[in-house]
Structures are given as C-alpha cells and as structure tokens.
Design an enzyme around this catalytic site. Structure first.
Site, PDB file in Angstrom:
ATOM      1  NE  ARG A  54     -24.109   9.481  77.121  1.00 45.41           N
ATOM      2  CZ  ARG A  54     -24.183   8.425  77.911  1.00 45.41           C
ATOM      3  NH1 ARG A  54     -25.115   8.370  78.859  1.00 45.41           N
ATOM      4  NH2 ARG A  54     -23.352   7.416  77.782  1.00 45.41           N
ATOM      5  CG  HIS A  84     -15.136   2.963  67.929  1.00 44.34           C
ATOM      6  ND1 HIS A  84     -16.325   3.265  67.301  1.00 44.34           N
ATOM      7  CD2 HIS A  84     -15.006   3.856  68.951  1.00 44.34           C
ATOM      8  CE1 HIS A  84     -16.896   4.285  67.933  1.00 44.34           C
ATOM      9  NE2 HIS A  84     -16.117   4.654  68.940  1.00 44.34           N
ATOM     10  CG  ASN A 118     -22.936  10.700  69.508  1.00 47.77           C
ATOM     11  OD1 ASN A 118     -22.421   9.699  69.982  1.00 47.77           O
ATOM     12  ND2 ASN A 118     -24.167  11.065  69.793  1.00 47.77           N
ATOM     13  CG  HIS A 138     -18.541   8.739  67.619  1.00 50.84           C
ATOM     14  ND1 HIS A 138     -17.569   9.628  68.022  1.00 50.84           N
ATOM     15  CD2 HIS A 138     -18.321   7.604  68.327  1.00 50.84           C
ATOM     16  CE1 HIS A 138     -16.814   9.051  68.941  1.00 50.84           C
ATOM     17  NE2 HIS A 138     -17.239   7.818  69.144  1.00 50.84           N
ATOM     18  CE  LYS A 198     -25.167   7.003  74.358  1.00 57.85           C
ATOM     19  NZ  LYS A 198     -24.724   7.586  73.079  1.00 57.85           N
ATOM     20  CG  HIS A 205     -20.998   5.006  64.453  1.00 56.68           C
ATOM     21  ND1 HIS A 205     -21.994   5.441  65.295  1.00 56.68           N
ATOM     22  CD2 HIS A 205     -19.956   4.666  65.252  1.00 56.68           C
ATOM     23  CE1 HIS A 205     -21.570   5.357  66.555  1.00 56.68           C
ATOM     24  NE2 HIS A 205     -20.334   4.889  66.546  1.00 56.68           N
ATOM     25  CE  LYS A 245     -19.363   8.455  78.096  1.00 57.21           C
ATOM     26  NZ  LYS A 245     -19.207   7.355  77.160  1.00 57.21           N
ATOM     27  CD  GLU A 262     -26.732  10.559  72.509  1.00 59.05           C
ATOM     28  OE1 GLU A 262     -26.046   9.708  73.077  1.00 59.05           O
ATOM     29  OE2 GLU A 262     -26.778  10.712  71.274  1.00 59.05           O
ATOM     30  CD  GLU A 304     -13.966   7.446  71.275  1.00 59.20           C
ATOM     31  OE1 GLU A 304     -14.523   8.569  71.355  1.00 59.20           O
ATOM     32  OE2 GLU A 304     -14.492   6.458  70.705  1.00 59.20           O
ATOM     33  NE  ARG A 351     -39.344  -9.093  83.749  1.00 53.79           N
ATOM     34  CZ  ARG A 351     -39.968 -10.227  84.070  1.00 53.79           C
ATOM     35  NH1 ARG A 351     -39.797 -10.778  85.241  1.00 53.79           N
ATOM     36  NH2 ARG A 351     -40.786 -10.781  83.189  1.00 53.79           N
TER      37      ARG A 351
END
Ligand SMILES: NC(=O)c1ccc[n+]([C@@H]2O[C@H](COP(=O)([O-])OP(=O)(O)OC[C@H]3O[C@@H](n4cnc5c(N)ncnc54)[C@H](O)[C@@H]3O)[C@@H](O)[C@H]2O)c1
Ligand SMILES: [Zn+2]
Length: 368
Positions: A241, A266, A245, A248, A143, A252, A227, A237, A185, A121
């Site tokens: 935030r 990436h 992206n 992206h 993330k 993606h 960041k 987000e 990035e 957990r």
C-alpha cells in the site's frame, strides 16, 4: 453505472461509479440504516452545490437528511474542527447504530471518517465524494485523519466506509483547478504499476477532465480498481500500500512548507512530488530520463505544476524540506522509506534513501 468491490472479508464494500447517483442515494443508503435518518457532514461550498441533490434523493426514498456544514479547506482537518464536529453530532443525539455520510472532498471524507471511527467507539459511515481526488483516492481504503502542527495526516485511524457513491454529475460544479488536482492522483495509478493506463491517459486525459462520460468512467473505474486491489492486499500499509505514496513524501513537505494553504492544493503538491520522485530516480541511475520527461510533459500539458522552484511557500532551503520529509510517517527506525521508480509503471519502496543525497538533489532542483 459500474461497481468496484473493495474486498476485505466481512468489511467488504462497493464503490458505485456513475451518473445520477445522488438522486438515488436512498437505494444504497437505506439498507444500512436502523432509523431512517442520515447525518450528512459537508462543507459550505458543497452544501450549496450538491447537498440539495442528495437531500432530495434521500427524502424521496424516505430518509431524513440531517446536515452538518463545516468551513471548506484543508485547515478544517484540525483538532479544533474534529472536536467541534463530535460535539455537534453528540448534541444532535447520534446513536451507536446511526450512520454518518461524508459529502465532499478528501477533507470532509478524512475528518468524517475519523469522527465516525471514535464516536461512541465507532459508528458506520458512507463516502459520497464530490471531488475527483476523493472519488479516485481518498474515499476508498479507510484511511482517516487530521493534520497537526507537525504535518499532514499524523493523527488518524483506519476505518472503512460501508459504501462509496462516486457520482460524475457531482463534479460538474467542481472548479477546473480542483479537477486537475484530483487528476494527479489518477495519473499516479498509471505511474505505480500500469504503464498502459498512463498511455491511455496521455491520449484521453483531457476528456477525463472535461467529464466526457465514457472517459470519466474508464478513468475513475480504473483508478478505483487499482486502489481497491492495493487496499485489499495490504489494508494497514505494511507493504504494498505504501506505493500509493508515490510523490507524497515530497508532496507533503511542500504542503507543510505552504502551511496547508490554498496556494498549493494537495494534488498539485503530488504532481510536483511525482516529478521529483522520477527525477530523483533518474539521478540515482535507476530510471530512464525519457520516462521522467514523459511524466513531466503529461502533467504539465493538463495544466498541473511540475516544478519545485517557485512552488508556493518553498524557500530556497533544501534542508528544511528534508526535515519536513523526516516528519512524514514513512520514517521507520530513523530511515526514510521512499517510493522510487525504475520507470513508468515500475514504482517500488526503497528502505535506505540517504538523506544527504536527497538534500543534494533538492538543492540542485531549487537552483534550477
Ligand atoms: N484518506 C486518504 O486515503 C486520502 C488520499 C488522498 C488524499 N487525502 C486527503 O484529501 C484531501 C484533499 O481532498 P480534496 O482535494 O478533495 O480537497 P477538499 O476536500 O478540500 O475539496 C476541494 C475544494 O473543492 C470544493 N468542492 C468539493 N466538491 C465540490 C463540488 N462538487 N463542487 C464545487 N466545489 C466542490 C470544496 O469545498 C473545497 O473547497 C487532503 O487533505 C488529503 O490529505 C486523503
Ligand atoms: Zn494524495
């Protein structure tokens, strides 16, 4: 050495950027440990290139290093590897108060963070990023996740690390192509909201890539600050935030078209995606064409791909790409939320991008 803080109240944590950090890792890690052992998740390549430095650093500080070595590559961010990693950790007897470390790039960081967030957990973890991409982006912000058949990062959690150690020396063994992919990035932060950083990169990008110490420090620390600031403002987000992206949603879709294989990294997909976001903004009449050309020129000058045409795995099918974009997490109530730009340093979220307009744009791009 410089410290950047990710300010999240009781979950705040430092990012240390500098040289020789792996050799001194025990200084920062030991205070987090109840038992003096650290479960270090890494991949085979990094295990050869960097694990010995970390293991020596831990052992000299009296911390036992327990390595778990996975296959390198994007395909490791999968349900199968996630399950196998959890089983291995449980088999090794990880307790609730143990700490995991992610030693590697974004793949290892995302997978390890996800495992840490659900193991018993939730256990603590630290990020020791060894790619430029991971140092400036994926290791910061909490993330975590894996890819599924439907697309990238569709399953995951938010789970902040306790600490990030970004060591310049660990990038010495990183192949040139991977450095460049991470550099995309870095450029992203300039494009989002810091035109002067972009201009600094135009002049100094090559020195960042060659790891010249002062250029490296300025490039990585500025990126981590950018960041950290955005994450502190909007951890989950719900707003700002999303600007991270930029490029992206396109990127993606390109990665998915290529089946997440090594032919398109990436960061390379993001480079093409950022140029597409600028060109699309130009087509919508909201961004000066000159800014778009400048972005394309800089990315291409450092050796990143910038053209949709000829990108690995991309068929001449604009609709397929738009459909892949629809699978991205940026769809809210059926509408694509998309990062557009009014120019370098002026990115914003558009909530109502018309899909047919997007398709027409991509069709034109594919024709060249
Ligand atoms: N969580 C986030 O916020 C976030 C942000 C951006 C990207 N990401 C994710 O990060 C991933 C990409 O990360 P990446 O580009 O670091 O890829 P990666 O983790 O696959 O690493 C790239 C390659 O470099 C090798 N490598 C790593 N460090 C090395 C070193 N020091 N020396 C030699 N080889 C080394 C690895 O073995 C791998 O083959 C993607 O899955 C992306 O979705 C996540
Ligand atoms: Zn990215």
């Amino acid at each position: 050495m410089e410290r950047v803080t990710v300010a999240l109240g009781s979950r705040s944590y430092p990012i240390w950027v500098g040289s020789g950090l792996l050799e001194r890792a025990a200084n920062w890690v030991a205070p987090l440990l109840k038992r003096r052992r650290l479960f270090v998740v890494t991949d085979q390549t990094v295990a050869l290139a960097q694990l010995p430095r970390l293991a020596a650093g831990l052992s000299s500080g009296g911390v036992e290093c327990i390595p778990l070595v996975l296959e390198p590559g994007e395909r490791t961010k999968s349900f199968a590897q996630f399950e196998s990693l959890l089983n291995q950790l449980l088999h090794l007897g990880v307790e609730r108060s143990d700490v995991l470390a992610a030693l590697g790039g974004g793949v290892i960081g995302d997978l390890t963070g996800f495992a840490a967030s659900v193991l018993r957990r939730g256990v603590d973890f630290v990020q020791i990023p060894t790619t430029l991409l991971a140092q400036v982006d994926s290791s910061v912000g909490g993330k975590t996740g894996i890819n599924t058949q439907q697309g990238k990062n569709l399953v995951g959690t938010f789970h902040q690390p306790r600490l990030v150690l970004a060591d310049r020396d660990s990038l010495q063994t990183l192949p040139d192509r991977q450095r460049k992919a991470g550099y995309a990035e870095v450029v992203k932060y300039g494009l989002i909201d810091d035109r002067s950083f972009f201009e600094w990169l135009e002049a100094n990008g090559a020195s960042v890539l060659s790891l010249e110490p002062s250029a490296y420090m300025h490039g990585v620390v500025s990126s981590c600050r950018a960041k950290a600031r955005i994450v502190a403002e909007d951890e989950r987000e719900s707003g700002r935030r999303a600007l991270l992206n930029l490029g992206h949603t396109f990127g993606h879709a390109l990665e998915a078209a290529n089946g997440f294989g090594d032919a398109l990294l990436h960061g390379e997909a993001v480079a093409i995606g950022m140029v597409l976001a600028f060109d699309f903004s130009v087509r919508l009449g909201i961004c000066p064409a000159e800014d778009s050309s400048r972005v394309r020129a800089h990315l291409s000058q450092v050796g990143l791909p910038v053209d949709l045409r000829g990108a690995p795995g991309v068929r001449n099918d604009a609709r397929q790409l738009v459909q892949a974009m629809g699978q991205d997490k940026k769809v809210i109530a059926g509408k694509l939320h998309f990062i557009l730009t009014r120019g370098i340093g002026k990115a914003f979220t558009a909530a109502d991008v018309a899909l047919d307009e997007l398709e027409a744009f991509l069709e034109a791009q594919l024709k060249g």
